[in-house]
Structures are given as structure tokens and as C-alpha cells.
Design a protein around this motif. Structure first.
Motif, short mmCIF file in Angstrom:
data_model
loop_
_atom_site.label_atom_id
_atom_site.label_comp_id
_atom_site.label_asym_id
_atom_site.label_seq_id
_atom_site.Cartn_x
_atom_site.Cartn_y
_atom_site.Cartn_z
N THR A 174 8.20 -9.23 -15.37
CA THR A 174 7.89 -8.52 -14.12
C THR A 174 6.39 -8.36 -13.93
OG1 THR A 174 9.98 -7.31 -14.28
CG2 THR A 174 8.30 -6.42 -12.80
N SER A 175 5.69 -8.01 -15.02
CA SER A 175 4.25 -7.83 -14.95
C SER A 175 3.55 -9.14 -14.59
CB SER A 175 3.74 -7.30 -16.29
OG SER A 175 2.33 -7.21 -16.28
N ARG A 176 4.01 -10.23 -15.25
CA ARG A 176 3.39 -11.53 -14.96
C ARG A 176 3.69 -11.97 -13.53
NH1 ARG A 176 4.30 -15.19 -20.43
NH2 ARG A 176 2.85 -14.02 -21.76
N GLU A 195 -0.10 -11.33 -6.89
CA GLU A 195 -1.43 -10.88 -6.48
C GLU A 195 -2.41 -12.04 -6.44
OE1 GLU A 195 -2.51 -7.87 -9.19
OE2 GLU A 195 -1.15 -6.36 -8.36
N ASN A 224 -2.34 5.02 -15.06
CA ASN A 224 -1.17 4.25 -15.47
C ASN A 224 -0.29 5.05 -16.45
OD1 ASN A 224 -1.79 2.02 -13.92
ND2 ASN A 224 -2.96 1.01 -15.54
N VAL A 245 6.08 -2.75 -12.55
CA VAL A 245 5.66 -3.01 -11.17
C VAL A 245 4.52 -2.09 -10.78
CG1 VAL A 245 6.38 -2.90 -8.76
CG2 VAL A 245 7.89 -3.93 -10.47
N THR A 270 2.37 -0.28 -12.73
CA THR A 270 1.13 -0.39 -13.50
C THR A 270 0.54 -1.80 -13.47
OG1 THR A 270 2.36 -0.88 -15.54
CG2 THR A 270 1.87 1.44 -15.06
N ARG A 271 1.38 -2.79 -13.16
CA ARG A 271 0.95 -4.19 -13.11
C ARG A 271 0.32 -4.62 -14.43
NH1 ARG A 271 -2.06 -3.96 -7.15
NH2 ARG A 271 -0.24 -3.22 -5.97
N SER A 272 0.94 -4.10 -15.53
CA SER A 272 0.37 -4.37 -16.86
C SER A 272 1.50 -4.62 -17.85
CB SER A 272 -0.48 -3.18 -17.32
OG SER A 272 -0.84 -3.33 -18.66
N ARG A 273 1.35 -5.71 -18.62
CA ARG A 273 2.34 -6.02 -19.66
C ARG A 273 2.31 -4.97 -20.75
NH1 ARG A 273 1.89 -8.82 -24.49
NH2 ARG A 273 3.82 -9.85 -25.22
N GLN A 302 4.19 -10.04 -11.02
CA GLN A 302 3.34 -9.23 -10.15
C GLN A 302 1.91 -9.77 -10.11
OE1 GLN A 302 4.66 -6.83 -8.47
NE2 GLN A 302 2.93 -5.71 -7.60
N THR A 303 1.43 -10.17 -11.30
CA THR A 303 0.08 -10.74 -11.38
C THR A 303 -0.02 -12.04 -10.59
OG1 THR A 303 -0.23 -9.74 -13.56
CG2 THR A 303 -1.72 -11.53 -12.94
#
Length: 452
Positions: A100-102, A108, A4, A45, A47-50, A104-105
Motif C-alpha cells: 500500500t505504501s509503495r 504520487e 505520522n 495510506v 503516513t505514506r511510509s513503509r 501510494q508512492t
């Protein structure tokens, strides 16, 4: 984590490079800030991490101060407008990256829930075609392997298993068994395993109910047949016993008054009724042996003409008022058979032909060879077999009338015994309509023993 970090550095490097290029064409700092904002969104997007989204926002702010504010290549900002712009950028980048991270989560999670729902549907659908406990267990093991990716075993009952992960298989009536895993499963697969256990419990409970219902049905059928047998025996014994009692009493009380011809007729009646009783008992005993799987064949090569002759001799009394036409082949036909039992089959067929037709009926007994088999056919020109009993013609207690009436219609065991004996010899028996009217019963047995 390192993966990441490299993603964030790559995206920020791309954003910085593009910003330096567009600055050469006179693009202002406001547009460059949007370029870094896109970089933050891409980082969120990828890394899918806040946390990485916030880190990329901070890094973008520092890079922007270092390269695109005065004085250049320092972390000092003297322009108030730039400070406000950077403040808004940092806040916007952090919020946008977090959202965006949330998002994406959530996407998923929704995708995972959809897959889980599809898997549960497939599990529920898969057990619909299961028939029998062994089939249910096999389908359960296959589903565990296909949908969870691990192998396991299904243990019925409450047998304890040590050292392995196990899940209870429950149903409305209680514990049905346990699903034992050979290895530890992933946390996200627990819901699938629990759903599998639930469907296993439902399927096993269903099979248990089906088995219990079948046992009840068999018990009821057994009781029905027992009652019918007792009722039929009582009826069939009454007529010959009444005749025997009447003939015996008449002989005893009026012996001196009767002529020789009358005494002879009474003695013949006693003999006929006795033979009828013997045949009745033989059929009952024969069906008992067949039902209890005690039918033992004593096979040896027999000439079919001799067997037919024995059967005809046994049934001579039946053809005083009926006609019997016998057709035997010119050649000698032999086959491995239990002669006594095959003779019993022919006797039963002849008795059926006489008992279920009117007086004066023509009965034909034919014997011929048919593709390595001996065929024996008994036909009559009576009224034939009613349509309502044709489907159960060779079952026990299959009679034209379910109600007991006077007359010798028999227990309905004869054809069932014939079928069992013929099939024990590796043969077959069938019914056909006689033309223009009547019935034809034909059985075939092989001329050579297939077990040799």
C-alpha cells in the motif's frame, strides 16, 4: 515524524475501540484480526511510509495479544491457533502495508510526472508565440517564476556569474547564455528548469536564424536594388545623351547649312534633354537622401498657388503635345511646407501623367481644401495603372515593365520620392481610378503644423 506517530496511534486506537465493541456481539478473533489489518492499511495510506506501516502491524499484533487472547492483559499466548493466526496476521499486515505504501508512492510519483509533463508542454507551447530576443527572455523569466516559483535572470553570452546557481542555455550551435537563479531551487524542480533552458536555447537559436535570414534577405534586396538602379541609370542616361550628342554634332558639323529655325529646334532639343537629365539626377539624389535619412525639411508658410505655378513652369515643355487643365481654389490656401520639395512632388506627378499616357492626353491638376488639409490631385484619361503593380506602386523601382526598353519610362523612383516627401510633411498620398478610365493621384498635407 510526530505527525505520522499521532496518525498511527489514532488509527490503532480506532481499530482497538471498534474491535472491543464488536467482540461484545460475539464476533470471533478472526474478524477482529481483519479489523486491525484495515488499521494497518489506513496507517500506510495516511503516513505514506513503509516504516510506519510495519510499526503499526507490530503494534496491532501486541494490542491483539494483550486484549483479545487468553490470558487477557498479558503478552503470553497459550493457544497454538492464536499463535498461527498472529503469525499470519503479522506477515500479511507487513506485506499489505508495504504494498500500500509503495502504491501510494507510485501514485504520487505518477501525479508529479504528469504535472511535470504538463509544465514542459506549456513551456514548449509558450515559446511558439515569442518574436524577438527580448520577448523570448521575458517569457523565460515569467515561466521561471510561474512554474518554478523563484525569480532569476537570463544572461546571453558567456559572461561569468559568481555566487549564484546557474544553468547553461544550450542549442545546436553551442552556448547561447545562462539562466541565473536568485535562490536555490527544490530538487524536484531541477527537471523543469532544465526543460526551460532547453526551450530557451531552441527559441534563441530560432531568433538568431531568423535575424541572420533577414540580414541575408536585406543584403540581397539591397544588391538587387543597386543592380537595378545602375542598370536603369545606364538606360535612362543613354537616350538623352544620345540626343545631346546627335544635336550637338549636327549643329557643329552643319551649322552654316542649317536655317535659323532648324538651329532653334536643335537648341530646344538640347535644352529639353538637359532638363530631363537634371530631373533624373534630382530624383536620384532625392531618393539617396531619403534612403539615408538625410531628408531635411525647411518649412515656412507657403501659398499653394505659388508652388503649383512653379511646378507648371518647370513642366511646360511636357505639354506641347498634351493638354493641361489647372483648377485652383478661389480662396488663398497656405500651409507650412518645404516649397521646393512639394513642388518636386507635383512635378513628379505631372511627369508621370505625361510619360505613362499617349500623346494628346488630358491632364488635370486640381487644388482644394479638405478638412484642414490642402489636397492636390493630378488625373489623366490614359489607361490607368496595371493591377500587377498597384500593391507596390509607391515603392522604389515600381515600373510597368520590369524589363528595360527604349523610351523614357524613368527609374520608378518618382512616386516613392513623392510618398516620402508628403509623409515627412505629416500628410498622405493615394491612388484611385479615374472615371471612365485613367489614374488619379492625390496627396494631402495639413494646413497647420502638428509639431507646433
Amino acid at each position: 515524524m510526530m505527525k505520522n506517530l499521532l496518525k498511527m496511534i489514532f488509527v490503532m486506537a480506532m481499530a482497538t475501540g471498534i474491535s472491543l465493541i464488536v467482540e461484545l456481539f460475539g464476533v470471533g478473533s478472526q474478524s477482529i484480526v481483519m479489523m486491525f489489518l484495515l488499521g494497518v492499511l489506513f496507517t500506510a495510506v495516511l503516513t505514506r511510509s513503509r516504516g510506519w506501516a510495519v510499526s503499526s502491524a507490530v503494534l496491532a499484533t501486541l494490542v491483539f495479544i494483550l486484549l483479545f487472547t487468553e490470558p487477557r492483559y498479558t503478552l503470553h499466548v497459550y493457544n497454538g491457533a492464536d499463535l498461527i493466526l498472529l503469525g499470519f496476521f503479522l506477515v500479511t499486515a507487513i506485506v499489505a502495508g508495504t504494498i500500500t505504501s509503495r502504491l501510494q508512492t507510485q501514485m504520487e510519483l505518477a501525479s508529479s510526472n504528469e504535472k511535470t509533463a504538463q509544465t514542459m508542454y506549456k513551456i514548449a507551447l509558450g515559446f511558439l508565440s515569442a518574436s524577438g530576443t527580448n520577448s523570448v527572455i521575458k517569457i523565460g523569466k515569467d515561466m521561471l517564476h510561474n512554474y518554478v516559483g523563484i525569480d532569476g535572470d537570463i544572461i546571453l553570452g558567456e559572461k561569468p556569474i559568481e555566487g549564484k546557481t546557474e544553468y547553461p542555455i544550450m542549442s545546436a550551435s553551442g552556448l547561447q547564455g545562462k539562466l541565473v537563479l536568485n535562490e536555490q531551487s527544490e530538487d524536484q524542480k531541477v527537471l523543469v528548469i532544465q526543460a526551460l533552458c532547453t526551450q530557451l536555447g531552441i527559441a534563441l537559436e530560432r531568433e538568431k536564424l531568423v535575424k541572420e535570414r533577414e540580414e541575408i534577405r536585406m543584403a540581397m534586396e539591397k544588391e538587387r536594388q543597386r543592380s537595378m538602379l545602375l542598370r536603369s541609370i545606364a538606360h535612362d542616361l543613354r537616350s538623352p545623351l544620345t540626343a545631346l550628342s546627335g544635336s550637338g554634332s549636327l549643329l557643329s558639323d552643319n551649322y552654316d547649312k542649317l536655317t535659323d529655325e532648324e538651329r532653334k529646334d536643335l537648341a530646344c532639343n538640347v535644352s529639353e534633354e538637359t532638363v530631363w537629365l537634371i530631373d533624373l539626377v534630382e530624383n536620384i539624389l532625392g531618393m539617396t537622401r531619403i534612403t539615408e535619412d538625410h531628408l531635411v525639411l525647411k518649412k515656412q508658410d507657403e501659398v499653394i498657388d505659388d508652388i503649383v505655378g512653379e511646378a507648371i513652369k518647370h513642366t511646360e515643355r511636357l505639354f506641347k503635345e498634351n493638354k493641361l487643365n489647372v483648377r485652383l481654389p478661389d480662396e488663398i490656401l497656405t500651409a507650412p511646407m518645404d516649397g521646393k520639395l512639394i513642388a518636386q512632388v507635383i512635378i513628379n506627378l505631372l511627369e508621370n501623367a505625361v510619360c505613362h499616357t499617349k500623346r494628346g492626353t488630358l491632364v488635370e491638376l486640381s487644388v482644394y481644401a479638405d478638412n484642414g488639409r490642402i489636397a492636390v490631385s493630378v488625373s489623366d484619361n490614359g489607361d490607368g495603372v496595371p493591377d500587377k503593380i498597384r500593391s507596390k506602386l509607391f515603392e522604389k523601382f515600381a515600373t510597368q515593365n520590369e524589363d528595360i526598353v527604349d523610351g523614357r519610362m524613368g527609374l520608378g523612383l518618382g512616386l516613392a520620392i513623392c510618398k516620402a516627401i508628403v509623409e515627412a510633411h505629416g500628410g498622405s498620398i493615394r491612388y484611385a481610378d479615374n472615371k471612365p478610365h485613367g489614374a488619379v493621384f492625390t496627396f494631402m498635407i495639413p494646413m497647420e503644423d502638428s509639431h507646433e
